[in-house]
Design a protein around this motif. Sequence first.
Motif, PDB file in Angstrom:
ATOM      1  N   UNK A 117       0.863  -1.219   0.125  1.00  0.00           N
ATOM      2  CA  UNK A 117       0.001  -0.018  -0.195  1.00  0.00           C
ATOM      3  C   UNK A 117       0.827   1.272  -0.047  1.00  0.00           C
ATOM      4  N   UNK A 118       1.039   1.969  -1.119  1.00  0.00           N
ATOM      5  CA  UNK A 118       1.760   2.808  -1.324  1.00  0.00           C
ATOM      6  C   UNK A 118       1.062   3.975  -1.413  1.00  0.00           C
ATOM      7  N   UNK A 119       0.721   5.087  -0.549  1.00  0.00           N
ATOM      8  CA  UNK A 119      -0.199   6.190  -0.539  1.00  0.00           C
ATOM      9  C   UNK A 119       0.012   7.026  -1.597  1.00  0.00           C
ATOM     10  N   UNK A 120       1.459   7.204  -2.038  1.00  0.00           N
ATOM     11  CA  UNK A 120       1.705   8.062  -3.210  1.00  0.00           C
ATOM     12  C   UNK A 120       1.088   7.444  -4.523  1.00  0.00           C
ATOM     13  N   UNK A 121       1.415   5.932  -4.715  1.00  0.00           N
ATOM     14  CA  UNK A 121       0.709   5.496  -5.984  1.00  0.00           C
ATOM     15  C   UNK A 121      -0.877   5.571  -5.916  1.00  0.00           C
ATOM     16  N   UNK A 130      -7.392  12.487   6.958  1.00  0.00           N
ATOM     17  CA  UNK A 130      -8.537  11.916   6.735  1.00  0.00           C
ATOM     18  C   UNK A 130      -8.588  11.270   5.469  1.00  0.00           C
ATOM     19  N   UNK A 131      -8.348  11.917   4.494  1.00  0.00           N
ATOM     20  CA  UNK A 131      -8.536  11.362   2.826  1.00  0.00           C
ATOM     21  C   UNK A 131      -7.709  10.310   2.871  1.00  0.00           C
ATOM     22  N   UNK A 132      -6.258  10.398   3.226  1.00  0.00           N
ATOM     23  CA  UNK A 132      -5.324   9.219   3.197  1.00  0.00           C
ATOM     24  C   UNK A 132      -5.869   8.113   4.050  1.00  0.00           C
ATOM     25  N   UNK A 133      -6.166   8.354   5.134  1.00  0.00           N
ATOM     26  CA  UNK A 133      -6.806   7.287   6.061  1.00  0.00           C
ATOM     27  C   UNK A 133      -7.857   6.578   5.514  1.00  0.00           C
ATOM     28  N   UNK A 134      -8.674   7.154   4.802  1.00  0.00           N
ATOM     29  CA  UNK A 134      -9.969   6.375   4.255  1.00  0.00           C
ATOM     30  C   UNK A 134      -9.235   5.486   3.166  1.00  0.00           C
ATOM     31  N   UNK A 135      -8.318   5.956   2.292  1.00  0.00           N
ATOM     32  CA  UNK A 135      -7.713   5.045   1.051  1.00  0.00           C
ATOM     33  C   UNK A 135      -7.058   3.922   1.915  1.00  0.00           C
ATOM     34  N   UNK A 136      -6.358   4.254   3.076  1.00  0.00           N
ATOM     35  CA  UNK A 136      -5.669   2.987   3.432  1.00  0.00           C
ATOM     36  C   UNK A 136      -6.619   1.862   3.963  1.00  0.00           C
ATOM     37  N   UNK A 173      -9.559   1.248   3.549  1.00  0.00           N
ATOM     38  CA  UNK A 173     -10.141   0.560   2.240  1.00  0.00           C
ATOM     39  C   UNK A 173      -9.331  -0.550   1.970  1.00  0.00           C
ATOM     40  N   UNK A 174      -8.136  -0.182   1.777  1.00  0.00           N
ATOM     41  CA  UNK A 174      -7.241  -1.367   1.048  1.00  0.00           C
ATOM     42  C   UNK A 174      -6.863  -2.377   2.014  1.00  0.00           C
ATOM     43  N   UNK A 175      -6.788  -1.895   3.388  1.00  0.00           N
ATOM     44  CA  UNK A 175      -6.382  -2.827   4.367  1.00  0.00           C
ATOM     45  C   UNK A 175      -7.380  -3.896   4.629  1.00  0.00           C
ATOM     46  N   UNK A 176      -8.686  -3.577   4.238  1.00  0.00           N
ATOM     47  CA  UNK A 176      -9.819  -4.336   4.627  1.00  0.00           C
ATOM     48  C   UNK A 176      -9.828  -5.657   3.649  1.00  0.00           C
ATOM     49  N   UNK A 177      -9.096  -5.503   2.599  1.00  0.00           N
ATOM     50  CA  UNK A 177      -8.734  -6.636   1.681  1.00  0.00           C
ATOM     51  C   UNK A 177      -8.198  -7.951   2.064  1.00  0.00           C
ATOM     52  N   UNK A 178      -8.569  -8.907   1.699  1.00  0.00           N
ATOM     53  CA  UNK A 178      -7.877 -10.269   2.244  1.00  0.00           C
ATOM     54  C   UNK A 178      -6.353 -10.143   1.814  1.00  0.00           C
ATOM     55  N   UNK A 179      -5.448 -10.382   2.563  1.00  0.00           N
ATOM     56  CA  UNK A 179      -4.123 -10.321   2.363  1.00  0.00           C
ATOM     57  C   UNK A 179      -3.263 -11.444   3.133  1.00  0.00           C
ATOM     58  N   UNK A 180      -2.090 -11.582   2.684  1.00  0.00           N
ATOM     59  CA  UNK A 180      -1.135 -12.331   3.253  1.00  0.00           C
ATOM     60  C   UNK A 180      -0.232 -11.671   4.271  1.00  0.00           C
ATOM     61  N   UNK A 181      -0.574 -10.441   4.115  1.00  0.00           N
ATOM     62  CA  UNK A 181       0.511  -9.443   5.108  1.00  0.00           C
ATOM     63  C   UNK A 181       0.293  -8.217   4.207  1.00  0.00           C
ATOM     64  N   UNK A 182       0.811  -6.869   4.722  1.00  0.00           N
ATOM     65  CA  UNK A 182       0.888  -5.903   4.089  1.00  0.00           C
ATOM     66  C   UNK A 182       2.068  -4.991   4.329  1.00  0.00           C
ATOM     67  N   UNK A 183       2.252  -4.116   3.430  1.00  0.00           N
ATOM     68  CA  UNK A 183       3.426  -3.139   3.935  1.00  0.00           C
ATOM     69  C   UNK A 183       2.927  -1.634   3.461  1.00  0.00           C
ATOM     70  N   UNK A 184       2.948  -0.884   4.588  1.00  0.00           N
ATOM     71  CA  UNK A 184       2.543   0.435   4.178  1.00  0.00           C
ATOM     72  C   UNK A 184       3.818   1.245   3.770  1.00  0.00           C
ATOM     73  N   UNK A 185       3.686   2.207   2.933  1.00  0.00           N
ATOM     74  CA  UNK A 185       4.877   2.854   2.240  1.00  0.00           C
ATOM     75  C   UNK A 185       4.076   4.220   2.125  1.00  0.00           C
TER      76      UNK A 185
END
Length: 184
Positions: free
Chosen positions: A31-35, A64-70, A72-84
């Motif tokens: 999850x690259x907020x910049x991307x 607030x805007x960035x948090x909502x984007x993050x 939304x994406x963290x809610x997806x099923x995943x094997x793990x995540x990286x915040x960038x």
Amino acid sequence: MKKHLLFLGPPGAGKGTQAALLSAANSYLHLSTGELLRKEIDLDTDLGKQVKDIMNRGELVSDQLVLEIVKKNLDKDNNGWILDGYPRNLSQVNSLNDVLININQPLEIVFYLDIPDEVLIKRLLIRGRKDDNEKTIKTRLKIYKETTEPLIEYYKDLALLENIKADGDLKTISADIKQKMACR
């Protein structure tokens, strides 16, 4: 192996590059907020137009805007995540912590990519993005030092921080990250 990671460092330190490599090697969600924000710009959405104007001035998009984007994406099923590129300030840290507690996915390692300013400026100018000129780079570095650098101490106090010397070559930096992950 740790599966909930954060890459912290100034713009151009290599967060995105290293996060992408680690993500690909471990099938983690990157999850690259910049991307995510640049995608909105490319799609020319209303949000994208707003974000483009903010980024062209070298300023940061609202928490607030960035948090909502993050979120939304963290809610997806995943094997793990990286915040960038997120969180960038202590307020965002607190909001993110609330989200991570709610989804039962606590942050496990924070990699701080440490790089001298002069190397960073040179690297960013070579990268050649539209929003990378010396004036906006210096503005972004100033904002980074004021708002994001305090997170280094915060995560250090929580014993989550791993310092990575980020002015070397790609392979050396990647090896350092992998070695520090293996030791945790």
